[in-house]
Design a protein around this motif. Structure first.
Motif, PDB file in Angstrom:
ATOM      1  N   ALA A   1       0.843  -1.203   0.000  1.00 25.01           N
ATOM      2  CA  ALA A   1       0.000   0.000   0.000  1.00 25.01           C
ATOM      3  C   ALA A   1       0.876   1.251   0.000  1.00 25.01           C
ATOM      4  O   ALA A   1       0.620   2.215  -0.727  1.00 25.01           O
ATOM      5  CB  ALA A   1      -0.927  -0.025   1.209  1.00 25.01           C
ATOM      6  N   GLU A   2       1.930   1.213   0.823  1.00 24.62           N
ATOM      7  CA  GLU A   2       2.837   2.352   0.909  1.00 24.62           C
ATOM      8  C   GLU A   2       3.535   2.582  -0.439  1.00 24.62           C
ATOM      9  O   GLU A   2       3.647   3.707  -0.914  1.00 24.62           O
ATOM     10  CB  GLU A   2       3.875   2.103   2.014  1.00 24.62           C
TER      11      GLU A   2
ATOM     12  N   GLN B   1       2.396   1.734  -3.358  1.00 27.58           N
ATOM     13  CA  GLN B   1       1.426   2.239  -4.330  1.00 27.58           C
ATOM     14  C   GLN B   1       1.254   3.747  -4.194  1.00 27.58           C
ATOM     15  O   GLN B   1       1.105   4.451  -5.189  1.00 27.58           O
ATOM     16  CB  GLN B   1       0.080   1.538  -4.150  1.00 27.58           C
ATOM     17  N   ARG B   2       1.279   4.227  -2.949  1.00 28.69           N
ATOM     18  CA  ARG B   2       1.178   5.684  -2.736  1.00 28.69           C
ATOM     19  C   ARG B   2       2.367   6.403  -3.381  1.00 28.69           C
ATOM     20  O   ARG B   2       2.213   7.409  -4.070  1.00 28.69           O
ATOM     21  CB  ARG B   2       1.115   5.996  -1.241  1.00 28.69           C
ATOM     22  N   MET B   3       3.553   5.867  -3.126  1.00 31.19           N
ATOM     23  CA  MET B   3       4.770   6.463  -3.681  1.00 31.19           C
ATOM     24  C   MET B   3       4.725   6.433  -5.212  1.00 31.19           C
ATOM     25  O   MET B   3       5.065   7.407  -5.876  1.00 31.19           O
ATOM     26  CB  MET B   3       6.001   5.660  -3.241  1.00 31.19           C
TER      27      MET B   3
END
Lengths: 193, 334
Positions: free
Chosen positions: B40-41, B43-45
């Motif tokens: 998830a992290e 994907q944010r980046m």
């Protein structure tokens, strides 16, 4: 636990129900397991969807030709990543040669001329966040992300080590991520749904 | 997981997104992404990265679709080869060269085969009544079970390490990629990649079991190949024309070589059967009396006398060894 005793016919034993795993099945499993990951990796290097797809496809064709010599899945995985890496670097090299010889055929950069008000606002926010980065950090980030320069080129231009470039890039990403935390979640919905 | 506490991962993510990650780093990142929080992290980046001006975002085709595109390429490959073969005269010249080399090799091999009558050309490791352990010229350690035979050429290791087996043998192969280790058991070929495993040829039914304790081996028969990984067993059945892989091994079944046993709540009678196979002894007991006994015990390279002492104490029985017979007496288990 299985018990193997001499003279026990295989048909009556528990093994009969065991799965038969020919190499073709291992290959297919490997494909479904790694296709998207390899595509993502190839894309980071070539920045083009069609080329990334061709690269990953070629890597799997090569793996197929070597399926008798390579152990699945461990060595096959390393083989795929390495092959994708080399094919991607070759693609970039060929692209540069082509662009040098036939500059007219270079693809026209995609320009998104119609921005909605929301997109304009987002772009302004991003620009602000980039401007707010520490100067060296911003310089490294812009050269890499906006000008598409290689780490080694940036290091030479700025007279710093490649490791320092890596550190600046990591820092830039982290700061941008913090600055634009609220937007990041919206983009995920925007990009992945 | 929060990348703010992991500067190294942020650097790696930056490197990856910038297209600077080498294959090892890319694999490291993909391993890290196996965790849902990390993914998830990331994907944010990645979303942030692709949102910046001047870059398209990756749009991977569905892997099922990509598979349907790939599949025809795999099977059309040999045909393309033939077309080129006919029309390219340079290739034709190369083929002629190959034929000459091949025929020379073939005559050489014929020469070697004719030496089969000469016993000095082959080394035999034969076990009749006893179990025989020995070290091969490449420092591979083998344990040949009773009534089994391993044969290899005097020039073993040049160019590859070939041997043939009849019966049962445990191999602890010294890794050497330059010299493949190949075992021939009837019409099954076993190719080894530095490993320890047990091969058992069962006569007269003619099937072969290969249990891999460490490393990887490949089995070739019937024009097929299966890879047997650590902790798996490969089975070849000649009559049924089948080659199988099962996801387990039975370490007790090759105790004759390792002297190691792992009994997890198994019937005492079954434990005795394993010990009989491993030490070539016979257990004598009143089966009715001991029918209710179960055993949990682990032994690592221990002699039979030690194992019997432990079993005596565990099950409160007494055992006495006379020659090849072990006599068990006691009140049984309830």
């Amino acid at each position: 636990m299985i018990l193997i005793l001499p003279g026990q016919p295989l048909t009556n034993s528990a093994h009969h129900k065991q799965v038969y795993i020919p190499v073709e099945n291992l290959y297919k499993q490997c494909f479904h397991e790694y296709f998207e990951k390899l595509f993502g990796y190839a894309f980071t290097i070539v920045k083009d969807n069609a080329e990334a797809r061709d690269i990953v496809q070629s890597a799997f064709v090569k793996l197929w030709e070597k399926r008798g010599e390579i152990n699945f899945p461990g060595a096959a995985r390393a083989y795929l990543y390495t092959t994708v890496y080399h094919l991607a670097l070759n693609t970039i090299r060929d692209r540069k040669i082509r662009e040098r010889h036939y500059p007219d055929m270079a693809p026209v950069a995609h320009v998104n001329s119609i921005d909605t008000a929301q997109e304009k606002e987002i772009k302004a926010r991003i620009q602000q966040a980039i401007d707010a980065l520490p100067p060296r950090c911003r310089e490294v980030f812009c050269k890499s992300r906006l000008e598409g320069k290689k780490y080694s080129t940036i290091a030479a231009e700025m007279d710093i080590s490649v490791k320092t470039v890596e550190v600046h890039m990591g820092k830039a990403l982290k700061l941008l991520r913090e600055q634009l935390a609220d937007l990041a979640s919206i983009w995920i919905i925007f990009l992945f749904l | 997981m929060n990348t703010a506490n992991q500067p190294d991962m942020t650097e790696l993510i930056g490197k990856y997104l910038a297209g600077e990650a080498n294959p090892t780093e890319a694999m490291q990142l993909d391993d890290w992404l196996a965790d849902a929080g990390n993914a998830a992290e990331f994907q944010r980046m990645a979303a942030l990265w692709h949102q910046l001006p001047g870059e398209t975002s990756p749009q991977p085709p569905a892997s099922s679709l990509a598979w349907t595109e790939l599949e025809p390429l795999l099977h059309s490959k040999p045909q393309r080869g033939i077309v080129r073969f006919v029309f390219n005269r340079y290739v034709a010249a190369a083929v002629a060269g190959m034929l000459i080399i091949l025929s020379v090799v073939w005559f050489n091999r014929r020469g070697k085969e004719s030496q089969a009558d000469d016993p000095s050309a082959y080394v035999m490791q034969t076990a009749t009544q006893e179990i025989k352990s020995t070290t091969l010229p490449d420092s591979t350690f083998i344990t040949v079970n009773q009534h089994s035979e391993v044969a290899y050429a005097a020039d073993f290791g040049k160019p590859d390490r070939q041997l043939s087996l009849q019966g049962e043998c445990y191999f602890d192969v010294t890794p050497d990629k330059q010299h493949p280790f190949i075992i021939q058991v009837a019409d099954l070929t076993i190719k080894v990649v530095g490993t320890s495993f047990n091969v058992q040829e069962i006569t007269p039914s003619g099937h072969v079991t290969v249990q891999v304790q460490s490393g990887v081996v490949q089995l070739y028969a019937l024009g097929k190949m299966v890879t047997v990984q650590k902790g798996q067993s490969g089975f070849y059945h000649k009559q049924l024309q089948q080659l199988y892989v099962a996801n387990s091994i039975d370490i007790n079944s090759f105790g004759y070589a390792t002297r190691s046993f792992s009994f997890n709540d198994i019937a005492f009678a079954d434990a005795c059967r394993y010990l009989e196979q491993a030490f070539h002894v016979s257990f004598m007991m009143d089966k009715q009396v001991f029918a209710g006994c179960r055993l949990t015990a682990h032994f690592d390279n221990k002699p039979l006398s030690y194992i019997l002492d432990v079993i005596n104490a565990t099950l409160n029985i007494s055992s006495r060894q006379e020659g090849d017979s072990v006599f068990i007496t006691g009140n049984g288990c309830h």
